[in-house]
Design an enzyme around this catalytic site. Structure first.
Site, PDB file in Angstrom:
ATOM      1  CB  SER A 151      -0.875   0.000   1.260  1.00  0.00           C
ATOM      2  OG  SER A 151      -1.494   1.253   1.446  1.00  0.00           O
ATOM      3  CE1 TYR A 164      -4.090  -2.103   5.309  1.00  0.00           C
ATOM      4  CE2 TYR A 164      -3.448   0.141   4.734  1.00  0.00           C
ATOM      5  CZ  TYR A 164      -3.884  -1.119   4.350  1.00  0.00           C
ATOM      6  OH  TYR A 164      -4.104  -1.395   3.024  1.00  0.00           O
TER       7      TYR A 164
HETATM    8  P1  NDP Z   1     -11.471  -6.250  -0.015  1.00  0.00           P
HETATM    9  O1  NDP Z   1     -12.001  -6.116   1.371  1.00  0.00           O
HETATM   10  O2  NDP Z   1     -12.416  -6.079  -1.147  1.00  0.00           O
HETATM   11  O3  NDP Z   1     -10.728  -7.634  -0.197  1.00  0.00           O
HETATM   12  C1  NDP Z   1     -10.071  -8.284   0.860  1.00  0.00           C
HETATM   13  C2  NDP Z   1     -10.029  -9.756   0.558  1.00  0.00           C
HETATM   14  O4  NDP Z   1      -9.339 -10.432   1.613  1.00  0.00           O
HETATM   15  C3  NDP Z   1     -11.416 -10.382   0.447  1.00  0.00           C
HETATM   16  O5  NDP Z   1     -11.441 -11.252  -0.655  1.00  0.00           O
HETATM   17  C4  NDP Z   1     -11.540 -11.175   1.739  1.00  0.00           C
HETATM   18  O6  NDP Z   1     -12.379 -12.300   1.509  1.00  0.00           O
HETATM   19  C5  NDP Z   1     -10.091 -11.592   1.971  1.00  0.00           C
HETATM   20  N1  NDP Z   1      -9.864 -11.956   3.362  1.00  0.00           N
HETATM   21  C6  NDP Z   1     -10.097 -11.196   4.466  1.00  0.00           C
HETATM   22  N2  NDP Z   1      -9.798 -11.895   5.573  1.00  0.00           N
HETATM   23  C7  NDP Z   1      -9.376 -13.121   5.158  1.00  0.00           C
HETATM   24  C8  NDP Z   1      -8.946 -14.288   5.837  1.00  0.00           C
HETATM   25  N3  NDP Z   1      -8.866 -14.340   7.178  1.00  0.00           N
HETATM   26  N4  NDP Z   1      -8.609 -15.375   5.106  1.00  0.00           N
HETATM   27  C9  NDP Z   1      -8.712 -15.337   3.754  1.00  0.00           C
HETATM   28  N5  NDP Z   1      -9.082 -14.260   3.063  1.00  0.00           N
HETATM   29  C10 NDP Z   1      -9.420 -13.165   3.758  1.00  0.00           C
HETATM   30  O7  NDP Z   1     -10.295  -5.178  -0.110  1.00  0.00           O
HETATM   31  P2  NDP Z   1      -9.218  -4.842  -1.243  1.00  0.00           P
HETATM   32  O8  NDP Z   1      -9.466  -5.603  -2.463  1.00  0.00           O
HETATM   33  O9  NDP Z   1      -9.124  -3.386  -1.297  1.00  0.00           O
HETATM   34  O10 NDP Z   1      -7.891  -5.363  -0.526  1.00  0.00           O
HETATM   35  C11 NDP Z   1      -6.932  -6.179  -1.189  1.00  0.00           C
HETATM   36  C12 NDP Z   1      -5.550  -5.768  -0.727  1.00  0.00           C
HETATM   37  O11 NDP Z   1      -5.257  -4.471  -1.222  1.00  0.00           O
HETATM   38  C13 NDP Z   1      -5.380  -5.689   0.797  1.00  0.00           C
HETATM   39  O12 NDP Z   1      -4.135  -6.267   1.148  1.00  0.00           O
HETATM   40  C14 NDP Z   1      -5.359  -4.205   1.070  1.00  0.00           C
HETATM   41  O13 NDP Z   1      -4.626  -3.893   2.213  1.00  0.00           O
HETATM   42  C15 NDP Z   1      -4.683  -3.708  -0.198  1.00  0.00           C
HETATM   43  N6  NDP Z   1      -4.907  -2.277  -0.483  1.00  0.00           N
HETATM   44  C16 NDP Z   1      -6.171  -1.805  -0.705  1.00  0.00           C
HETATM   45  C17 NDP Z   1      -6.366  -0.456  -0.922  1.00  0.00           C
HETATM   46  C18 NDP Z   1      -7.730   0.131  -1.090  1.00  0.00           C
HETATM   47  O14 NDP Z   1      -7.853   1.378  -1.065  1.00  0.00           O
HETATM   48  N7  NDP Z   1      -8.779  -0.672  -1.263  1.00  0.00           N
HETATM   49  C19 NDP Z   1      -5.238   0.484  -0.966  1.00  0.00           C
HETATM   50  C20 NDP Z   1      -3.947  -0.134  -0.752  1.00  0.00           C
HETATM   51  C21 NDP Z   1      -3.812  -1.458  -0.519  1.00  0.00           C
HETATM   52  P3  NDP Z   1     -13.280 -13.058   2.598  1.00  0.00           P
HETATM   53  O15 NDP Z   1     -13.932 -12.002   3.458  1.00  0.00           O
HETATM   54  O16 NDP Z   1     -14.247 -13.810   1.728  1.00  0.00           O
HETATM   55  O17 NDP Z   1     -12.362 -13.946   3.340  1.00  0.00           O
END
Ligand code: NDP
Length: 255
Positions: A151, A164
């Site tokens: 990030s 974070y």
């Molecule tokens: P989302 O919340 O849409 O996606 C997060 C994903 O992680 C979901 O598919 C969720 O699926 C999965 N997840 C959460 N907990 C678990 C777990 N315990 N085991 C397995 N899977 C898990 O967010 P983003 O797509 O935005 O996030 C993706 C990445 O991008 C993250 O690492 C985030 O930090 C990073 N990021 C995002 C930004 C933004 O502005 N959105 C900016 C910078 C970085 P489920 O709940 O089904 O398990």
């Protein structure tokens, strides 16, 4: 010569966080390039729906519902290998962003953030690395990819997001060190650092802070998950001798 739509034909990509946001969009994009995608997250119904969409577009997708914090990374990778036979690409996109003032942090919130963003990412990577090395050695492309979603917060620590930021700084540091170790084996290690992307990421922030965060996102012309998926697909479709090590991508109007 491979056409642009078949650059990843014959390869297998494991994508975490594939039930929503950046992981879901990346899985779709890699599948469109010919990769068989192994979809990992906890919500099985969402994974099934992503897989159905990929198959309807002519792609190949398998679903592996799992909680990445439960310590089962090694068996997860073994199941993917048993079903697909190889592993060329790992995209570590699963993550949570539990931000808010440090003084008010509920018990356990910091640990949850570290457990998924750092420990689970390390454990899955540890289990996957020997297979990535084997894919780079034996595969048609002669290269394999580990893409970690860090990030902007991993580069520039943000007050109100201390833990974070720390988790993402850890991801970026881990990626660079691993890159140096694996370069000779042609396993590319990349850190992708998005700014604000419209996803479900803010849903899990504590009450009172979540609203402020959502307002900040809404004030921007935020990235779409597909924008970051484009970046990830660009990284893993470079020729064998080209490694994109670190890529920072913000909305144009994010300061
Ligand atoms: P989302 O919340 O849409 O996606 C997060 C994903 O992680 C979901 O598919 C969720 O699926 C999965 N997840 C959460 N907990 C678990 C777990 N315990 N085991 C397995 N899977 C898990 O967010 P983003 O797509 O935005 O996030 C993706 C990445 O991008 C993250 O690492 C985030 O930090 C990073 N990021 C995002 C930004 C933004 O502005 N959105 C900016 C910078 C970085 P489920 O709940 O089904 O398990």
């Amino acid at each position: 010569m491979s056409t642009s739509a078949t650059r990843l034909a014959g390869t297998v990509a494991l994508v975490t966080g594939a039930s929503s946001g950046i992981g879901e969009a990346s899985a779709r994009s890699l599948a469109a390039q010919g990769a068989t995608v192994a979809l990992v997250a906890r919500r099985k119904d969402r994974l099934e729906s992503v897989a159905t969409g990929i198959r309807a577009s002519g792609g190949l997708a398998l679903v592996f519902p799992a909680d990445l914090t439960d310590g089962g990374s090694a068996s997860l990778v073994e199941r993917v290998l048993a079903d697909t036979g190889r592993l060329d690409t790992l995209v570590n996109a699963a993550g949570i962003m539990l931000v808010g003032p440090a003084l008010d942090a509920p018990a356990g919130e910091w640990q949850r953030n570290v457990d998924l963003n750092v420990s689970a990412l390390l454990n899955l990577t540890h289990a996957a690395l020997p297979h990535l090395v084997a894919a780079a050695r034996d595969g048609r492309r002669g290269v394999a990819d580990l893409v970690n979603i860090s990030s902007v917060a991993g580069r520039q620590a943000i007050g109100g997001a201390a833990v974070y930021s720390a988790t993402k700084a850890a991801v970026t540091a881990f990626s660079e060190a691993l890159r140096q170790e694996l370069a000779a084996q042609h396993v590319r290690v990349s850190s992708v650092e998005p700014g604000a992307v419209t996803t479900e990421l803010t849903d899990h922030i504590r009450d009172g802070v979540r609203e402020q965060n959502e307002a900040w996102y809404a004030a921007l012309e935020a990235l779409r998950p597909e924008d970051v998926a484009d970046v990830i697909t660009y990284v893993v479709t470079r020729p064998r001798h080209v490694a994109v090590n670190e890529l920072l991508v913000r909305p144009t109007d994010q300061t």
